[in-house]
Design a protein around this motif. Structure first.
Motif, mmCIF file in Angstrom:
data_model
loop_
_atom_site.group_PDB
_atom_site.id
_atom_site.type_symbol
_atom_site.label_atom_id
_atom_site.label_comp_id
_atom_site.label_asym_id
_atom_site.label_seq_id
_atom_site.Cartn_x
_atom_site.Cartn_y
_atom_site.Cartn_z
ATOM 1 N N LEU A 106 0.833 -1.239 0.042
ATOM 2 C CA LEU A 106 -0.097 -0.017 -0.049
ATOM 3 C C LEU A 106 0.841 1.292 -0.058
ATOM 4 C CD1 LEU A 106 -2.251 -1.844 2.094
ATOM 5 C CD2 LEU A 106 -3.196 -0.386 0.445
ATOM 6 N N ARG A 107 1.926 1.298 0.626
ATOM 7 C CA ARG A 107 2.762 2.384 0.670
ATOM 8 C C ARG A 107 3.591 2.479 -0.858
ATOM 9 N NH1 ARG A 107 2.478 0.712 5.550
ATOM 10 N NH2 ARG A 107 2.478 1.989 7.442
ATOM 11 N N THR A 108 3.933 1.457 -1.166
ATOM 12 C CA THR A 108 4.730 1.560 -2.580
ATOM 13 C C THR A 108 3.678 2.275 -3.663
ATOM 14 O OG1 THR A 108 5.908 -0.479 -1.717
ATOM 15 C CG2 THR A 108 5.741 0.056 -4.308
ATOM 16 N N THR A 109 2.280 1.410 -3.664
ATOM 17 C CA THR A 109 1.478 1.941 -4.592
ATOM 18 C C THR A 109 1.113 3.319 -4.470
ATOM 19 O OG1 THR A 109 0.683 -0.081 -4.754
ATOM 20 C CG2 THR A 109 -0.673 1.217 -5.702
ATOM 21 N N PHE A 110 1.167 3.806 -3.072
ATOM 22 C CA PHE A 110 0.696 5.289 -2.742
ATOM 23 C C PHE A 110 1.894 6.180 -3.518
ATOM 24 C CE2 PHE A 110 1.149 8.975 -0.018
ATOM 25 C CZ PHE A 110 -0.141 9.251 0.319
ATOM 26 N N ALA A 111 2.895 5.636 -3.415
ATOM 27 C CA ALA A 111 4.183 6.319 -4.014
ATOM 28 C C ALA A 111 4.129 6.200 -5.440
ATOM 29 C CB ALA A 111 5.445 6.018 -3.441
ATOM 30 N N GLU A 112 3.511 5.348 -5.897
ATOM 31 C CA GLU A 112 3.508 5.236 -7.511
ATOM 32 C C GLU A 112 2.314 5.974 -7.951
ATOM 33 O OE1 GLU A 112 4.320 1.335 -9.634
ATOM 34 O OE2 GLU A 112 4.228 0.464 -7.696
ATOM 35 N N PHE A 113 1.334 6.399 -7.127
ATOM 36 C CA PHE A 113 0.308 7.069 -7.616
ATOM 37 C C PHE A 113 -0.098 8.233 -6.998
ATOM 38 C CE2 PHE A 113 -0.528 2.725 -9.111
ATOM 39 C CZ PHE A 113 -0.834 2.936 -10.381
ATOM 40 N N PRO A 114 0.776 9.341 -6.835
ATOM 41 C CA PRO A 114 0.550 10.573 -6.172
ATOM 42 C C PRO A 114 -0.702 11.378 -6.561
ATOM 43 C CG PRO A 114 2.327 10.849 -7.910
ATOM 44 C CD PRO A 114 1.768 9.512 -7.900
ATOM 45 N N GLU A 115 -1.355 11.372 -7.514
ATOM 46 C CA GLU A 115 -2.414 12.034 -7.858
ATOM 47 C C GLU A 115 -3.645 11.851 -6.592
ATOM 48 O OE1 GLU A 115 -1.585 9.637 -10.126
ATOM 49 O OE2 GLU A 115 -0.060 10.842 -10.911
ATOM 50 N N ARG A 116 -4.141 12.622 -5.791
ATOM 51 C CA ARG A 116 -5.037 12.604 -4.699
ATOM 52 C C ARG A 116 -6.250 11.779 -5.287
ATOM 53 N NH1 ARG A 116 -4.292 14.772 -0.124
ATOM 54 N NH2 ARG A 116 -2.439 16.012 0.138
ATOM 55 N N GLU A 117 -6.548 11.978 -6.327
ATOM 56 C CA GLU A 117 -8.218 11.678 -6.845
ATOM 57 C C GLU A 117 -7.933 10.277 -7.654
ATOM 58 O OE1 GLU A 117 -10.870 13.140 -6.069
ATOM 59 O OE2 GLU A 117 -9.552 14.180 -4.962
ATOM 60 N N HIS A 118 -6.770 9.749 -7.768
ATOM 61 C CA HIS A 118 -6.545 8.278 -8.554
ATOM 62 C C HIS A 118 -7.221 7.273 -7.447
ATOM 63 C CE1 HIS A 118 -4.881 4.824 -10.124
ATOM 64 N NE2 HIS A 118 -4.750 5.306 -11.514
ATOM 65 N N PRO A 119 -7.820 6.485 -7.891
ATOM 66 C CA PRO A 119 -8.621 5.425 -6.904
ATOM 67 C C PRO A 119 -7.554 4.587 -6.155
ATOM 68 C CG PRO A 119 -9.210 5.063 -9.179
ATOM 69 C CD PRO A 119 -8.319 6.118 -9.390
ATOM 70 N N ALA A 120 -6.383 4.323 -6.735
ATOM 71 C CA ALA A 120 -5.371 3.626 -5.937
ATOM 72 C C ALA A 120 -4.852 4.394 -4.808
ATOM 73 C CB ALA A 120 -4.002 3.236 -6.857
ATOM 74 N N HIS A 121 -4.422 5.731 -5.051
ATOM 75 C CA HIS A 121 -4.149 6.594 -3.903
ATOM 76 C C HIS A 121 -5.187 6.802 -2.958
ATOM 77 C CE1 HIS A 121 -1.839 10.260 -2.741
ATOM 78 N NE2 HIS A 121 -3.039 10.530 -2.345
ATOM 79 N N ARG A 122 -6.534 6.811 -3.334
ATOM 80 C CA ARG A 122 -7.656 6.815 -2.451
ATOM 81 C C ARG A 122 -7.673 5.622 -1.586
ATOM 82 N NH1 ARG A 122 -10.677 8.815 -6.590
ATOM 83 N NH2 ARG A 122 -11.928 7.149 -6.258
ATOM 84 N N VAL A 123 -7.552 4.595 -1.975
ATOM 85 C CA VAL A 123 -7.390 3.233 -1.350
ATOM 86 C C VAL A 123 -6.408 3.239 -0.417
ATOM 87 C CG1 VAL A 123 -7.563 0.845 -1.403
ATOM 88 C CG2 VAL A 123 -8.975 1.958 -2.984
ATOM 89 N N SER A 124 -5.260 3.639 -0.817
ATOM 90 C CA SER A 124 -4.078 3.375 -0.070
ATOM 91 C C SER A 124 -4.232 4.461 1.265
ATOM 92 C CB SER A 124 -2.723 3.937 -0.627
ATOM 93 O OG SER A 124 -2.444 2.855 -1.686
ATOM 94 N N MET A 125 -4.641 5.919 1.026
ATOM 95 C CA MET A 125 -4.804 6.585 1.972
ATOM 96 C C MET A 125 -5.980 6.276 2.889
ATOM 97 S SD MET A 125 -3.884 9.269 3.117
ATOM 98 C CE MET A 125 -3.382 10.922 2.488
ATOM 99 N N ASP A 126 -7.048 5.613 2.317
ATOM 100 C CA ASP A 126 -7.798 5.148 3.348
ATOM 101 C C ASP A 126 -7.407 4.153 4.207
ATOM 102 O OD1 ASP A 126 -9.793 7.021 2.365
ATOM 103 O OD2 ASP A 126 -10.695 5.194 0.818
ATOM 104 N N HIS A 127 -6.833 3.259 3.759
ATOM 105 C CA HIS A 127 -6.075 2.081 4.708
ATOM 106 C C HIS A 127 -5.255 2.890 5.672
ATOM 107 C CE1 HIS A 127 -3.957 -1.290 5.695
ATOM 108 N NE2 HIS A 127 -2.766 -0.860 5.703
#
Length: 190
Positions: A106-127
């Motif tokens: 989740l941290r790795t993917t969070f870094a790969e998708f820095p755009e706040r609105e990207h679904p992967a970023h949101r799922v990581s942030m929610d986690h």
């Protein structure tokens, strides 16, 4: 007549994607690589997942569910609320030194998708918000005068484990667990 997907098709695709994403990272793995590794057709993959973002979100939700297992296993081993926090750190440590582990997905993917609105970023942030909230709830069950501070510090230890555990192995885990024990003892001392 078109073939119907088998009941386990979605799971097989997700399992393959999980293995590849964990090994190479989300951006490095293409849909064709998943199709080839899984041995499924393009139509089957896209009937189960609308696109790569949908597949990545399913992968991240699966990774996030691992947190529930960590907390449950730690609770089984814990003798009380203070020990529960330490056991969470220990269980994370056990998992981060498994062969092939490259840190927190989740941290790795969070870094790969820095755009706040990207679904992967949101799922990581929610986690991460959920983990922090749960750690704070666990810390409130202890005798800590400042349970939020204790929980946030435990989270920093866990973050360090995900970063350094795969590098330092068992010695790093022992250090993190010892640090957690010292922290909990200091924060809950009357």
């Amino acid at each position: 007549m078109p073939r119907k997907p088998t009941p386990d098709a979605r799971e097989r695709i997700l399992e393959t994607a999980t293995r590849l994403f964990n090994r190479y990272g989300v951006h490095a793995v293409g849909m064709q690589q998943i199709i080839d590794e899984c041995g499924c057709g393009k139509n089957l993959l896209y009937s189960q997942f609308a696109g790569k973002d949908d597949l990545v979100v399913a992968y991240l939700r699966r990774c996030s569910a691992d947190w529930d297992d960590i907390v449950a296993v730690a609770q089984e081993r814990a003798g009380g609320p203070e020990q529960h926090l330490v056991e969470v750190v220990r269980e994370v440590g056990i998992r981060v030194i498994e062969p092939g582990m490259r840190g927190c997905p989740l941290r790795t993917t969070f870094a790969e998708f820095p755009e706040r609105e990207h679904p992967a970023h949101r799922v990581s942030m929610d986690h991460f918000v959920r983990v922090r909230t749960e750690l704070r709830e666990l810390a409130k069950r202890t005798a800590a005068a400042e349970p939020d501070r204790l929980a946030d510090r435990i989270m920093v230890i866990i973050d360090g484990l995900y970063t350094n555990g795969p590098i330092f192995g068992d010695d790093g885990v022992k250090t993190a667990v010892s640090f957690a024990e010292d922290l909990v003892k200091a924060e809950t001392a009357g």
